[in-house]
Motif scaffolding. Structure first.
Motif, PDB file in Angstrom:
ATOM      1  N   ILE A  45       5.303  10.085  -2.194  1.00 53.24           N
ATOM      2  CA  ILE A  45       6.792   9.796  -1.537  1.00 53.24           C
ATOM      3  C   ILE A  45       7.402   9.139  -2.334  1.00 53.24           C
ATOM      4  CG2 ILE A  45       7.777   8.344   0.244  1.00 53.24           C
ATOM      5  CD1 ILE A  45       5.311   9.121   2.033  1.00 53.24           C
ATOM      6  N   ASN A  46       7.095   8.087  -3.247  1.00 53.45           N
ATOM      7  CA  ASN A  46       7.778   7.213  -4.124  1.00 53.45           C
ATOM      8  C   ASN A  46       8.045   7.950  -5.532  1.00 53.45           C
ATOM      9  OD1 ASN A  46       8.579   5.013  -2.858  1.00 53.45           O
ATOM     10  ND2 ASN A  46       6.670   4.512  -2.308  1.00 53.45           N
ATOM     11  N   GLU A  95       1.692   7.783  -0.326  1.00 51.06           N
ATOM     12  CA  GLU A  95       2.824   6.699  -0.758  1.00 51.06           C
ATOM     13  C   GLU A  95       3.255   6.955  -2.257  1.00 51.06           C
ATOM     14  OE1 GLU A  95       4.759   5.090   1.354  1.00 51.06           O
ATOM     15  OE2 GLU A  95       3.319   5.189   2.954  1.00 51.06           O
ATOM     16  N   ARG A 153       5.332   1.024   1.260  1.00 50.41           N
ATOM     17  CA  ARG A 153       6.519   1.873   0.676  1.00 50.41           C
ATOM     18  C   ARG A 153       7.585   1.339   0.129  1.00 50.41           C
ATOM     19  NH1 ARG A 153       8.180   6.586   4.610  1.00 50.41           N
ATOM     20  NH2 ARG A 153       5.948   6.649   4.661  1.00 50.41           N
ATOM     21  N   LYS A 154       8.267   0.262   0.959  1.00 49.27           N
ATOM     22  CA  LYS A 154       9.398  -0.451   0.292  1.00 49.27           C
ATOM     23  C   LYS A 154       9.246  -1.343  -0.847  1.00 49.27           C
ATOM     24  CE  LYS A 154      12.848  -3.619   1.989  1.00 49.27           C
ATOM     25  NZ  LYS A 154      13.335  -4.542   3.071  1.00 49.27           N
ATOM     26  N   SER A 174       8.820   0.975  -3.990  1.00 52.24           N
ATOM     27  CA  SER A 174      10.198   1.396  -4.271  1.00 52.24           C
ATOM     28  C   SER A 174      11.080   0.487  -4.941  1.00 52.24           C
ATOM     29  CB  SER A 174      10.663   1.995  -3.110  1.00 52.24           C
ATOM     30  OG  SER A 174      12.311   2.308  -3.489  1.00 52.24           O
ATOM     31  N   TYR A 184       0.988  -0.498   5.909  1.00 54.79           N
ATOM     32  CA  TYR A 184       1.392   0.768   5.457  1.00 54.79           C
ATOM     33  C   TYR A 184       2.633   1.129   6.283  1.00 54.79           C
ATOM     34  CZ  TYR A 184      -3.218   1.346   3.721  1.00 54.79           C
ATOM     35  OH  TYR A 184      -4.518   1.371   3.101  1.00 54.79           O
ATOM     36  N   GLY A 185       3.221   1.985   5.742  1.00 55.31           N
ATOM     37  CA  GLY A 185       4.251   2.639   6.275  1.00 55.31           C
ATOM     38  C   GLY A 185       5.809   2.423   5.568  1.00 55.31           C
ATOM     39  N   ARG A 186       6.814   2.777   6.282  1.00 53.62           N
ATOM     40  CA  ARG A 186       8.251   2.850   5.411  1.00 53.62           C
ATOM     41  C   ARG A 186       8.480   1.292   5.153  1.00 53.62           C
ATOM     42  NH1 ARG A 186      12.541   4.860   9.127  1.00 53.62           N
ATOM     43  NH2 ARG A 186      11.144   6.428   9.461  1.00 53.62           N
ATOM     44  N   LYS A 187       8.454   0.408   6.034  1.00 53.88           N
ATOM     45  CA  LYS A 187       8.730  -0.838   5.901  1.00 53.88           C
ATOM     46  C   LYS A 187       7.832  -1.922   5.120  1.00 53.88           C
ATOM     47  CE  LYS A 187      12.135  -0.876   9.673  1.00 53.88           C
ATOM     48  NZ  LYS A 187      12.565  -1.272  11.008  1.00 53.88           N
TER      49      LYS A 187
END
Length: 174
Positions: free
Chosen positions: A151-152, A148, A103-104, A107, A97-100
């Motif tokens: 966010i995306n 997520e 989510r990446k 995206s 989980y998280g930005r890296k």
């Protein structure tokens, strides 16, 4: 007898109130809330298809390259893959989980699908994310994945509780 002054009585006015405007406003409010209630219902898409039956009768075929499946497993583990697991040339990726992490991944996949759809002239067709939580995953993981999606800017996603045999083998091997 004296000439007493006559009492002057005030003229009583008609105390009737015209409620025509109030009725009009109330009907407008009723209509407004009915329309808002109808428009605020979530959009639902039926994902009742098996991997072998992606094209069903009169329903248009789903481009499997648009599919992105996320399997939520115990201990905050995520396994994600693009397309169908049986036909996928890519190996499923373990993520966090998280930005890296996830989510990446979402995206990157969304960007590639959007570019491909624009190149073939279907810019409104974007990625379809299928979220499959296992019974051993927790509710927080599901909420985190839904965050997520927000966010995306993923418009089309579904939460599915059915696993294919390939997915069950994949989860058992992890």
């Amino acid at each position: 007898m004296q000439n007493l002054p006559k009492k002057i009585r005030s003229k009583k006015l008609n105390s009737r109130v015209d409620l025509t405007a109030m009725v009009s406003v109330s009907f407008l409010l009723i209509i407004f809330f009915m329309v808002v209630g109808e428009l605020s219902k979530p959009k639902v898409f039926d994902f009742a298809f098996s991997e072998k039956d992606v094209c069903r009768g009169t329903i248009a075929c789903i481009d499997t390259s648009r599919l992105y499946t996320i399997l939520l497993d115990e201990n905050n583990k995520i396994v994600a893959y693009s397309g169908l697991l049986s036909d996928s040339s890519e190996t499923p990726k373990k993520s966090e989980y998280g930005r890296k992490g996830i989510r990446k991944e979402i995206s990157v996949h969304k960007k590639s699908v959007d570019e491909r759809m624009i190149s073939i002239g279907k810019p409104k067709n974007s990625v379809i994310v299928i979220i499959k939580p296992t019974k051993s995953s927790n509710f927080k993981n599901l909420i985190d994945i839904l965050d997520e999606m927000k966010i995306n800017n993923i418009d089309t996603y579904a939460i599915v509780d059915q696993f294919t045999p390939e997915e069950e083998k994949l989860l058992a091997s992890n």
